[in-house]
Design an enzyme around this catalytic site. Structure first.
Site, short mmCIF file in Angstrom:
data_model
loop_
_atom_site.label_atom_id
_atom_site.label_comp_id
_atom_site.label_asym_id
_atom_site.label_seq_id
_atom_site.Cartn_x
_atom_site.Cartn_y
_atom_site.Cartn_z
N TYR A 109 0.68 -1.34 -0.46
CA TYR A 109 0.42 0.05 0.00
C TYR A 109 0.64 1.46 0.08
O TYR A 109 2.02 1.42 0.61
CB TYR A 109 -0.46 -0.19 0.82
CG TYR A 109 -1.43 1.11 1.07
CD1 TYR A 109 -3.18 1.19 0.54
CD2 TYR A 109 -1.28 2.31 1.97
CE1 TYR A 109 -3.71 2.91 0.88
CE2 TYR A 109 -2.70 3.19 2.13
CZ TYR A 109 -3.26 3.44 1.21
OH TYR A 109 -4.53 4.68 1.52
N ASP A 133 9.31 2.87 -0.60
CA ASP A 133 8.17 3.28 0.99
C ASP A 133 8.12 3.75 2.01
O ASP A 133 8.48 2.18 2.77
CB ASP A 133 6.97 3.24 -0.11
CG ASP A 133 5.20 3.31 0.65
OD1 ASP A 133 6.10 4.84 2.14
OD2 ASP A 133 4.38 3.68 0.65
N LYS A 176 3.62 9.09 9.28
CA LYS A 176 4.08 8.02 10.22
C LYS A 176 4.22 9.13 11.22
O LYS A 176 4.53 9.77 11.92
CB LYS A 176 3.41 6.66 9.76
CG LYS A 176 2.47 6.39 8.92
CD LYS A 176 2.07 4.73 8.60
CE LYS A 176 1.15 4.57 8.27
NZ LYS A 176 1.08 4.76 7.62
#
Ligand SMILES: *Cc1c(COP(=O)(O)O)cnc(C)c1O
Length: 430
Positions: free
Chosen positions: A146, A241, A269
């Site tokens: 994702y 990522d 995050k």
């Protein structure tokens, strides 16, 4: 073991009337565990309290950011102090440069860095730059990885998209999706084959170098090195990522563990410690294409927001302290190993693993190497385990395809309590 969740039920009904599915991000809805969400009222350290007054040990940590535990006093103080001087200016501030330098010192592969407000933006923007730099339009990603909800990335994506039965989202034009090639994670042969098929068309390969969005999946030996070599051979940019893994599996992310230098890196995050900030960056020749220096447009009203930057700076300062990751890694692996032992004692097939403050487990006989194998695990057992744990006061991700997170506020006692309950719950699993 049973909780009263009456307030959560009422609040959810109310929310559903005005917010699609009652939530602002799909996985929060608990649909993949056939239930309804718990509404959270407050959090501190390793604990969450819901609107009915139930207390939980939290292993979601806001899906990763809360690496210091919730509402760390020093982070809260710096947020309040910074906000008092103005919440947003839409003009540059000195702290943005300081944060960029700190990030660069931790991620030496990032010669230049651009701050954005979400991991989605970071990944979208990194791909745009990669395409501009290479002059190629195709991108390669892995099934179950994702990278946010940018159109061209919602193809065989993991996380919430994995459990909704719509791996390819409605509303994404076929033409957009057709430039996104996908292969199975950990299948270097398949990556090589697709590069041979499109030798001059693939501008970038984007990967979660340790996967968290199909559950926790580690790269096989040589996989990441192989990706680096193939990208070099075919002239594609390698994008790590590390929105989830950066400042999480180790201070310097997966690239510091495997000593691999990606061309571009996406961060999110933990970088904001719970405030909305993310970043992308990498090679200077590539990042020099970003506007206003270069022709690749990318902007944001709240990008580099001073409150988020201050929260990020304080968070990175605290997690850079000596032995932070040694201690975090120890508590997290005690949990993962403990789950494995508890399962064994109860004759349940389970594999658990961890890296730094990130962990995962699958109800499976053997190690899971890709999304296909993750989907073949015993999801029914996961659901029963999830609810047993929730009702006993342990808040796990409400999906078999999400990693879990431990913070520096989690104690050995939290882990012991978790394992005791896991033992009781597994005893009841057939
Ligand atoms: C969470 C995540 C994203 C998206 O970040 P948002 O801030 O939710 O937009 C992208 N990539 C990875 C690997 C993630 O875990």
């Amino acid at each position: 073991m049973s909780l009263s969740l009456n307030q959560s039920k009422l609040l959810f009904e109310e929310a559903c009337a005005v917010i699609p599915g009652g939530v602002n991000s799909p996985v929060r809805a608990f649909r993949s565990v056939d239930g309804q969400p718990v509404f959270i009222k407050k959090a501190a350290g390793s604990r969450l309290w819901d609107e009915d007054g139930n207390e939980y040990i939290d292993y979601i940590g806001s899906w990763g950011p809360a690496i210091l535990g919730h509402a760390h006093p020093e982070v809260v103080r710096v947020i309040a102090d910074t906000a008092a001087d103005g919440i947003s200016f839409g003009a540059p501030t000195s702290k943005e440069t300081i944060l960029a330098k700190v990030v660069q010192s931790i991620f030496p592969s990032m010669d230049m860095i651009r701050f954005v407000s979400s991991g989605t933006e970071a990944c979208m923007s990194a791909l745009r730059v990669a395409r501009a730099f290479t002059g190629r339009s195709k991108i390669l990603k892995f099934e179950g990885c994702y990278h946010g909800h940018g159109d061209m990335l919602l193809v065989k994506a993991g996380s919430g998209a994995a459990t909704m039965g719509v791996p390819d989202s409605a509303g994404v034009p076929a033409a957009t999706a057709s430039d996104t090639l996908t292969v199975a994670y950990n299948d270097l042969g398949a990556v090589a084959a697709i590069f041979e098929r499109y030798p001059d068309d693939i501008g970038a390969l984007i990967v979660e170098p340790i996967v968290g969005n199909s559950g926790f999946i580690r790269p096989e030996e040589g996989f990441l090195e192989g990706l680096r070599a193939l990208c070099d051979k075919f002239g594609a940019l390698l994008i790590f990522d590390e929105v989830m893994t950066g400042f999480r599996v180790a201070l310097g992310g997966v690239q510091s563990i495997y000593d691999i230098k990606p061309d571009l890196t996406c961060l999110g995050k933990v970088i904001g410690g719970g405030m909305p900030i993310a970043a992308y960056g990498g090679r200077k020749d590539v990042m020099s294409k970003v506007a206003p220096l270069g022709p690749v447009y990318q902007a944001g009203t709240l990008s580099g927001n001073p409150v988020a930057v201050a929260s990020g700076l304080k968070t990175l300062e605290l997690i850079s302290q000596r032995d932070f990751f040694v201690n975090l890694g120890h508590v997290t692996s005690t949990l993962a190993k403990g789950l494995q032992q508890v399962a064994k004692r109860n004759n349940i097939d389970l594999v658990a693993d961890s890296a730094g403050g990130m962990f995962g487990f699958f109800f499976s006989k053997s190690r899971v190497r890709n999304f296909h194998e993750a989907k073949a695990c015993d999801i029914g057992k996961f659901k029963a385990f999830f609810w047993g744990m929730l009702h006993g006061g342990i808040y796990l991700a409400p999906s078999a395809f999400e990693a879990g997170f431990v913070s520096s506020a989690h104690t050995r006692d939290d882990v012991d309590k978790t394992l005791e309950l896991a033992d009781r719950v597994m005893r009841g699993l057939k």
